[in-house]
Enzyme design. Structure first.
Site, PDB file in Angstrom:
ATOM      1  N   LYS A   1       0.047  14.227   1.582  1.00 24.25           N
ATOM      2  CA  LYS A   1      -1.051  14.722   0.895  1.00 24.25           C
ATOM      3  C   LYS A   1      -1.431  15.991   0.580  1.00 24.25           C
ATOM      4  O   LYS A   1      -2.473  16.364   0.115  1.00 24.25           O
ATOM      5  CB  LYS A   1      -2.255  14.141   1.899  1.00 24.25           C
TER       6      LYS A   1
ATOM      7  N   THR B   1      -8.798   5.984  -2.206  1.00 25.34           N
ATOM      8  CA  THR B   1     -10.202   5.461  -2.521  1.00 25.34           C
ATOM      9  C   THR B   1     -11.013   6.631  -2.363  1.00 25.34           C
ATOM     10  O   THR B   1     -12.181   6.456  -3.027  1.00 25.34           O
ATOM     11  CB  THR B   1     -10.602   4.510  -1.548  1.00 25.34           C
TER      12      THR B   1
ATOM     13  N   HIS C   1       0.770  -1.255  -0.024  1.00 22.02           N
ATOM     14  CA  HIS C   1      -0.044  -0.056   0.022  1.00 22.02           C
ATOM     15  C   HIS C   1       0.696   1.199   0.064  1.00 22.02           C
ATOM     16  O   HIS C   1       0.283   2.334   0.065  1.00 22.02           O
ATOM     17  CB  HIS C   1      -1.006   0.208   1.324  1.00 22.02           C
TER      18      HIS C   1
ATOM     19  N   LYS D   1     -14.880   7.639  -4.382  1.00 22.93           N
ATOM     20  CA  LYS D   1     -16.059   8.011  -4.026  1.00 22.93           C
ATOM     21  C   LYS D   1     -16.464   9.285  -4.240  1.00 22.93           C
ATOM     22  O   LYS D   1     -17.736   9.436  -4.674  1.00 22.93           O
ATOM     23  CB  LYS D   1     -15.996   7.982  -2.472  1.00 22.93           C
TER      24      LYS D   1
ATOM     25  N   LYS E   1      -9.168  13.465   4.545  1.00 20.89           N
ATOM     26  CA  LYS E   1      -8.276  12.155   4.434  1.00 20.89           C
ATOM     27  C   LYS E   1      -7.301  12.236   5.394  1.00 20.89           C
ATOM     28  O   LYS E   1      -7.164  13.034   6.334  1.00 20.89           O
ATOM     29  CB  LYS E   1      -7.579  12.061   3.101  1.00 20.89           C
ATOM     30  N   ARG E   2      -6.608  11.351   5.826  1.00 19.55           N
ATOM     31  CA  ARG E   2      -5.607  11.176   6.799  1.00 19.55           C
ATOM     32  C   ARG E   2      -4.586  12.264   6.707  1.00 19.55           C
ATOM     33  O   ARG E   2      -4.180  12.749   5.427  1.00 19.55           O
ATOM     34  CB  ARG E   2      -4.866   9.945   6.638  1.00 19.55           C
TER      35      ARG E   2
END
Length: 747
Positions: free
Chosen positions: A597, A703, A310, A707, A591-592
């Protein structure tokens, strides 16, 4: 009951079954998912109405199960939903965390963490299986018995107890199982004498040591105690699950038990490196308990286990201290040492011994045990012969010749007395013990420093390397990620075993992420397509293209989006106290919280936008900017200081912008606290623009991007992870690409 019937069917038919091992399962609420999969949403809502209740209000009373944090756990839950829906025989295995990660509270100081309380009112969706319990051992020592087998004895013993949660499929009778383990010790381990003597802490010590294993998801590992606890968690998951899997196999095989059939009946999928200990644990059970040979056990293990990678981030490719592992799991270290040795022999067979620099590079890159002495049989390949020393007589001769040459050169300028002194000095040195001893030294070979560990560096076990070596399949989770895995992260292994590597782009269940969380848009889709077949076959969504310019569809879609946005307005007011306009564009990044990110880049862009607004007149602002609500959500790991600073910065910007009367509804910034699945189910259907701007090459897949796209939201993103494939699917014209030249605008 479908749950029992499914289990009985698997037992009766003895089908091959997949077992998905993951440290996280981010399930969200089970009620709406269960009644939706049973196609009873309407009837159930009507029944509640007759009782004076509302389905939406009742559903909100269920807390999200605190069994995960980010995409890793949500992917695992989506997989279980899809496996049941597709009628695959599959179970999930995880740990039943009492407190999960943490409950996030936002204060003036930023993020604060408190214990999650999801189990305070119990969990009506689980059945405690006290009849299914397995022993798990730590510490102790390894001895060899008279039967020639290794035996792991002594140490600390706990029990792992099963808790089962149903996973129903959509439009099918298949109901699979998620089995979670809690940890305890037998009552006999309670020290009653110590308790009666007033030493209550010592009396309960064994119970506390066992129970704390399942207290918290990802306990801080800055301390040695934290590292031990994390390793205990991972081994508990692997050991209890494998014992259960083997029990199923033996029960179904009955009198026709044949261990060579194991890989044809069992598939164990490791979700990232957390369950890596499955490999040495399966080897241990097969050899030490079942009596198989090394070769038999290795063949079975390699054909049974597979690994999903991952991440490409070095810090996320787990490395465990060999010393800690040796202390906690001594038998497993022995097994890993043997696997490491076999791997090095395989590397030598492939690359030969002629080019030792290449061989050294490959071994250093691919070894499972890093900074550990090479075995003697392999170390001898890296011996450098020293130059041979010459005999004393030869040394004397060379020295005499050289010295006499020097004397001759200076003889003409020296006095006779000086010449005599020079000759005596030369003769004395020649006869000295120093020269004689130098010639008598034995010739020794010199070891390459590579073969020895560096005492200044830690000795570690590289878990990802063990996953690749011990499994028959390695998959990345997006096309670009799988390419990076082959070309960079595990290139040496790819060169050796190219057929092991494959791609499986992540997916999400369209039931939860369109049908159930966005019923307004779902009914529109079904109406215009003419059926609800798209819920099981999302390719049918492409049929909407022919209606893209239809004004009636556009009007209905806008109305559904507006209804979803009104829910978010209420959510934001309840969670933060901020009032936002549903007529503004909702720009979302949830998100985290992590540097790669790039939530920081997003908020800096917002600061820049705010600065430009302040430089304009009111009329110029209205003319130049579309009203926008910028929504953030996500947890920063408790010890990740930089990520927590980003959260603090976002909330400080929000406090400044949202209270500026000059800006009003033109710009709002919101950080929604304690982001989870249920909040995502509200935010995503209402979103119009979503940020997926990770540093290219660092996001394995993502992911949430799927969505958002599935709910009619435009993405702005880098060519990273699944963004690449989403862009290809929806068309470049429907995807805002963030590239370096655009980023200069934010400086």
């Amino acid at each position: 009951m479908n749950w029992n019937a499914t289990y009985d069917y698997y037992n009766r038919t003895n089908v091959k079954q997949a077992y998905y091992l993951s440290m996280e399962f981010l399930q969200g609420r089970a009620l709406t998912n269960a009644v939706g999969n049973l196609e009873l949403t309407g009837q159930y809502a009507e029944a509640l109405n007759q009782l004076g209740q509302n389905l939406e209000n009742v559903a909100t009373q269920e807390p999200d199960a605190a069994l995960g944090n980010g995409g890793l756990g949500r992917l695992a839950s989506c997989f279980l939903d899809s496996l049941a829906t597709l009628n695959y025989p599959a179970w999930g295995y995880g740990l039943r965390y009492k407190y999960g990660l943490f409950k996030q509270i936002i204060t003036k100081d930023g993020q604060e963490e408190v214990a999650e309380n999801w189990l305070e009112m119990g969990n009506p969706w689980e059945i405690v299986r006290n009849d299914i319990s397995y022993p798990v051992k730590f510490y102790g020592k390894v001895v060899e018995g008279t039967d020639g087998r290794k035996h792991w004895i002594g140490g600390e013993n706990i029990n792992a107890v099963a808790h089962d949660i149903p996973i129903p499929g959509y439009k099918t009778k298949t109901t699979n199982n998620l089995r979670l383990w809690s940890t305890t010790v037998p009552a006999k381990d309670f020290n009653l004498d110590a308790f009666n003597a007033g030493d209550h802490t010592r009396a309960y010590e064994a119970h506390l040591n066992a129970e704390k294993i399942c207290h918290v998801l990802y306990p801080g590992d800055e301390s040695p105690e934290g590292k031990l606890l994390r390793l205990k968690q991972q081994y508990t998951l692997c050991s209890a699950s494998l014992q259960d899997i083997i029990a199923h196999f033996e029960n179904r095989a009955g009198n026709s038990l044949n261990w060579d059939d194991f890989p044809s009946k069992v598939a164990v999928q490791m979700n990232d490196t957390h369950p890596t200990l499955c490999i040495p644990e399966l080897m241990r059970i097969l050899m030490d308990v079942k009596g198989l040979s090394w070769n038999e056990a290795w063949s079975i293990t390699e054909r049974t286990v597979a690994y999903t990678n991952h991440t490409v981030l070095p810090e996320a490719l787990e490395k465990w201290s060999l010393d800690i592992m040796q202390k906690l799991l001594p038998r497993h270290v022995e097994i890993m040492e043997t696997i490491d040795g076999e791997l090095m022999n395989t590397i030598i067979s492939k690359y030969g011994t002629a080019d030792t620099s290449l061989l050294k590079k490959k071994i250093k890159e691919m070894r499972i045990l890093d900074n550990v002495d090479l075995p003697a049989s392999i170390a001898k390949l890296f011996v450098k012969p020293k130059e041979k020393k010459e005999s004393p007589s030869k040394l004397k001769e060379k020295f005499l010749v050289k010295s006499l040459e020097t004397i001759v050169e200076v003889e003409e300028t020296e006095s006779e007395a000086e010449k005599n002194i020079e000759r005596e000095t030369v003769e004395g040195v020649i006869e000295s013990e120093e020269i004689v001893e130098a010639g008598n030294e034995d010739s020794e070979d010199e070891l390459d420093p590579f073969v020895k560990s560096d005492p200044k560096l830690p000795r570690v076990v590289r878990m990802a390397n063990l996953c690749v070596v011990g499994g028959h399949s390695v998959n990345g989770v997006a096309e670009i990620h799988s390419a990076i895995v082959k070309e960079d992260v595990f290139n040496g292994f790819y060169e050796m075993w190219p057929t092991k590597f494959q791609n499986k782009t992540n997916g999400v269940t369209p039931r939860r992420w369109i049908r159930f969380c966005n019923p307004e848009s779902s009914s529109i889709i079904s109406k215009w397509i003419g059926s609800d077949d798209w819920i099981l076959n999302t390719d049918k969504l492409a049929e909407l293209k022919k209606f893209a310019d239809n004004e009636d569809l556009q009007s209905e879609w806008r109305a559904a989006k507006k209804a979803n946005k009104m829910k978010v307005v209420s959510l934001i007011r309840d969670k933060t106290g901020y009032i936002v306009s549903p007529d503004a564009m909702f720009d979302v990044q949830v998100k985290r919280i992590h540097e790669y990110k790039r939530q920081l880049l997003n908020i800096l862009g917002i600061v820049y936008r705010y600065k430009k607004m302040k430089e304009m007149s009111a009329k110029e602002r209205v003319k130049s900017f579309v009203p926008r609500v910028c929504i953030f959500g996500g947890k920063a790991f408790a010890t990740y200081i930089q990520a927590k600073r980003i959260v603090k910065f976002i909330t400080d910007v929000a406090a400044t912008v949202n209270h500026d009367p000059e800006i009003g509804d033109l710009l709002k910034v919101v950080f929604v606290p304690d982001y989870n699945v249920s909040i995502a189910e509200t935010l995503i259907p209402a979103s119009e623009l979503s940020q997926h701007i990770s540093t290219a090459g660092m996001e394995a897949s993502g992911t949430s991007n799927m969505k958002f796209a599935m709910n009619g939201c435009i993405l702005i993103g880098t060519l990273d992870g699944a963004n690449v494939e989403i862009r290809e699917e929806v068309g470049a014209e429907n995807f805002f690409l963030l590239v370096q030249k655009h980023m200069k605008l934010l400086v």
